[in-house]
Design a protein around this motif. Structure first.
Motif, PDB file in Angstrom:
ATOM      1  N   MET A 182     -14.904  60.868  25.521  1.00  0.00           N
ATOM      2  CA  MET A 182     -15.988  59.863  25.338  1.00  0.00           C
ATOM      3  C   MET A 182     -16.113  58.797  26.563  1.00  0.00           C
ATOM      4  N   ARG A 183     -17.101  58.681  26.881  1.00  0.00           N
ATOM      5  CA  ARG A 183     -17.383  57.956  28.097  1.00  0.00           C
ATOM      6  C   ARG A 183     -18.269  56.568  27.684  1.00  0.00           C
ATOM      7  N   ASP A 184     -17.861  55.416  27.746  1.00  0.00           N
ATOM      8  CA  ASP A 184     -18.775  54.125  27.646  1.00  0.00           C
ATOM      9  C   ASP A 184     -19.607  54.590  26.390  1.00  0.00           C
ATOM     10  N   VAL A 185     -18.967  54.811  25.315  1.00  0.00           N
ATOM     11  CA  VAL A 185     -19.736  54.838  23.941  1.00  0.00           C
ATOM     12  C   VAL A 185     -19.575  53.778  23.137  1.00  0.00           C
ATOM     13  N   GLU A 186     -20.677  53.509  22.858  1.00  0.00           N
ATOM     14  CA  GLU A 186     -21.196  52.402  21.836  1.00  0.00           C
ATOM     15  C   GLU A 186     -21.742  52.979  20.491  1.00  0.00           C
ATOM     16  N   VAL A 187     -21.500  52.479  19.324  1.00  0.00           N
ATOM     17  CA  VAL A 187     -22.060  53.179  17.897  1.00  0.00           C
ATOM     18  C   VAL A 187     -22.081  51.829  17.148  1.00  0.00           C
ATOM     19  N   ARG A 188     -23.633  51.781  16.767  1.00  0.00           N
ATOM     20  CA  ARG A 188     -24.036  50.778  15.906  1.00  0.00           C
ATOM     21  C   ARG A 188     -24.264  51.168  14.652  1.00  0.00           C
ATOM     22  N   LEU A 189     -23.928  50.906  13.513  1.00  0.00           N
ATOM     23  CA  LEU A 189     -24.214  51.306  11.996  1.00  0.00           C
ATOM     24  C   LEU A 189     -24.900  50.012  11.473  1.00  0.00           C
ATOM     25  N   GLY A 190     -26.323  50.216  11.600  1.00  0.00           N
ATOM     26  CA  GLY A 190     -27.168  48.880  11.019  1.00  0.00           C
ATOM     27  C   GLY A 190     -26.890  47.946  11.910  1.00  0.00           C
ATOM     28  N   ARG A 191     -26.465  46.604  11.693  1.00  0.00           N
ATOM     29  CA  ARG A 191     -26.169  45.623  12.600  1.00  0.00           C
ATOM     30  C   ARG A 191     -24.819  45.449  12.900  1.00  0.00           C
ATOM     31  N   THR A 192     -24.203  46.282  12.351  1.00  0.00           N
ATOM     32  CA  THR A 192     -22.779  46.349  12.931  1.00  0.00           C
ATOM     33  C   THR A 192     -22.410  47.199  14.019  1.00  0.00           C
ATOM     34  N   ARG A 193     -21.542  46.727  15.169  1.00  0.00           N
ATOM     35  CA  ARG A 193     -21.090  47.439  16.178  1.00  0.00           C
ATOM     36  C   ARG A 193     -19.918  48.028  15.944  1.00  0.00           C
ATOM     37  N   ALA A 194     -19.742  49.445  15.500  1.00  0.00           N
ATOM     38  CA  ALA A 194     -18.676  49.904  14.893  1.00  0.00           C
ATOM     39  C   ALA A 194     -17.615  50.432  16.146  1.00  0.00           C
ATOM     40  N   LEU A 195     -18.362  50.684  17.258  1.00  0.00           N
ATOM     41  CA  LEU A 195     -17.384  51.134  18.396  1.00  0.00           C
ATOM     42  C   LEU A 195     -17.938  50.473  19.821  1.00  0.00           C
ATOM     43  N   ALA A 196     -17.475  49.813  20.803  1.00  0.00           N
ATOM     44  CA  ALA A 196     -17.856  49.358  21.864  1.00  0.00           C
ATOM     45  C   ALA A 196     -17.087  49.426  23.075  1.00  0.00           C
ATOM     46  N   GLY A 197     -17.942  50.320  24.048  1.00  0.00           N
ATOM     47  CA  GLY A 197     -17.209  50.648  25.499  1.00  0.00           C
ATOM     48  C   GLY A 197     -16.174  51.491  25.357  1.00  0.00           C
ATOM     49  N   VAL A 198     -16.096  52.597  24.405  1.00  0.00           N
ATOM     50  CA  VAL A 198     -14.969  53.438  24.236  1.00  0.00           C
ATOM     51  C   VAL A 198     -14.968  54.387  25.287  1.00  0.00           C
ATOM     52  N   ASP A 199     -13.776  54.502  26.113  1.00  0.00           N
ATOM     53  CA  ASP A 199     -13.498  55.630  27.064  1.00  0.00           C
ATOM     54  C   ASP A 199     -12.346  56.222  26.731  1.00  0.00           C
ATOM     55  N   LEU A 200     -12.160  57.544  26.383  1.00  0.00           N
ATOM     56  CA  LEU A 200     -11.255  58.346  25.635  1.00  0.00           C
ATOM     57  C   LEU A 200     -11.347  59.654  26.222  1.00  0.00           C
ATOM     58  N   VAL A 201     -10.479  60.239  26.772  1.00  0.00           N
ATOM     59  CA  VAL A 201     -10.307  61.690  27.113  1.00  0.00           C
ATOM     60  C   VAL A 201      -9.070  61.968  26.385  1.00  0.00           C
ATOM     61  N   VAL A 202      -9.022  63.391  25.757  1.00  0.00           N
ATOM     62  CA  VAL A 202      -8.124  63.887  24.958  1.00  0.00           C
ATOM     63  C   VAL A 202      -7.924  65.439  25.457  1.00  0.00           C
ATOM     64  N   GLY A 203      -6.677  65.656  25.994  1.00  0.00           N
ATOM     65  CA  GLY A 203      -6.476  67.149  26.575  1.00  0.00           C
ATOM     66  C   GLY A 203      -6.287  68.069  25.490  1.00  0.00           C
ATOM     67  N   ALA A 204      -6.446  69.451  25.597  1.00  0.00           N
ATOM     68  CA  ALA A 204      -6.123  70.533  24.779  1.00  0.00           C
ATOM     69  C   ALA A 204      -4.595  70.316  24.544  1.00  0.00           C
ATOM     70  N   GLY A 205      -4.313  70.523  23.277  1.00  0.00           N
ATOM     71  CA  GLY A 205      -2.784  70.472  22.885  1.00  0.00           C
ATOM     72  C   GLY A 205      -2.283  69.221  22.357  1.00  0.00           C
TER      73      GLY A 205
END
Length: 242
Positions: A1-24
């Motif tokens: 995830m790179r600079d992810v923002e998610v809005r559910l209606g008027r609610t900001r559920a995720l903001a500025g999420v940077d996350l890298v998860v490797g195999a295993g």
């Protein structure tokens, strides 16, 4: 995830999420209710679309992925949903077999509703979660904890490359919680895959995961390997005002 923002209606559920998860990796996603844990996991299945940012799963960018390709990708992702996503009126064998629908042609999926396919494999998965005698019971006649184990058996049968588990042990006692987490970890490791689990109990995260990601109001505020964390660290994360 790179600079992810998610809005559910008027609610900001995720903001500025940077996350890298490797195999295993075995990653626990922790945080208070409403922190964004379930939204983060749903984002990885394509069930939720980001307002901004990019999401890649198993090497594929989900943005603009054609429906057929998205279906193939989802067949490689096993999910234990918080609300289980079971069909109560079906027999347990059918709900477990749903883990293979993404790899079956339509005709075989339809046939399986009339005459269950691959019953020995389903029975083996149910035995792993302690429900060997429930194969032909109606799912809605099981207890909440038993239904949760049916959802885990479905993922065991699927043998995915990525396991997403949203509060997979919320209706289980401590002993079954540990057994369930071991099963989910093992099914991910069988294919060299990855486990992401949103967990309510930080102690479970420390016992069964290799890394902890903490969310608060839709933002990542904690990201550390388990050996670097203590129960006191997590208690401070939950108790600290933000």
């Amino acid at each position: 995830m790179r600079d992810v923002e998610v809005r559910l209606g008027r609610t900001r559920a995720l903001a500025g999420v940077d996350l890298v998860v490797g195999a295993g990796e075995r990653v626990a996603v922790v945080g208070s209710s409403g922190a964004g844990k379930s939204t983060l996991l749903r984002l990885l299945t394509g069930a939720v679309r980001p307002a901004t940012g990019t999401v890649e799963v198993l090497g594929r960018d989900l943005a603009g992925l054609p429906p057929r390709e998205l279906r193939r990708l989802r067949a490689r992702v096993g999910t234990v949903h918080q609300h289980l996503d079971l069909v109560g009126a079906l027999r347990v064998v059918h709900d477990v077999n749903a883990g293979r629908l993404g790899t079956w042609p339509t005709w075989r999926a339809a046939l399986s509703l009339l005459r269950p396919q691959g019953v020995p494999e389903v029975a083996a998965a149910l035995a792993e979660v302690g429900l060997a005698d429930r194969l032909y019971d109606r799912t809605d006649r099981l207890s909440g904890g038993q239904q949760q184990r049916v959802a885990v058996a479905r993922v065991l049968l699927q043998q995915p490359d990525l396991v997403l588990a949203d509060e997979p042990a919320s209706a289980l006692d401590p002993a079954l919680t540990d057994r369930t987490m071991v099963l989910l970890r093992d099914v991910a490791e069988r294919r060299g895959g990855t486990l992401l689990a949103s967990l309510h109990d930080p102690a479970v995260a420390l016992r069964h995961c290799t890394r902890v990601v903490g969310l608060e109001q839709g933002r990542v505020v904690l990201d550390a390997p388990v050996p670097a964390l203590t129960a006191a660290d997590l208690a401070a994360f939950y108790g600290a005002p933000r």
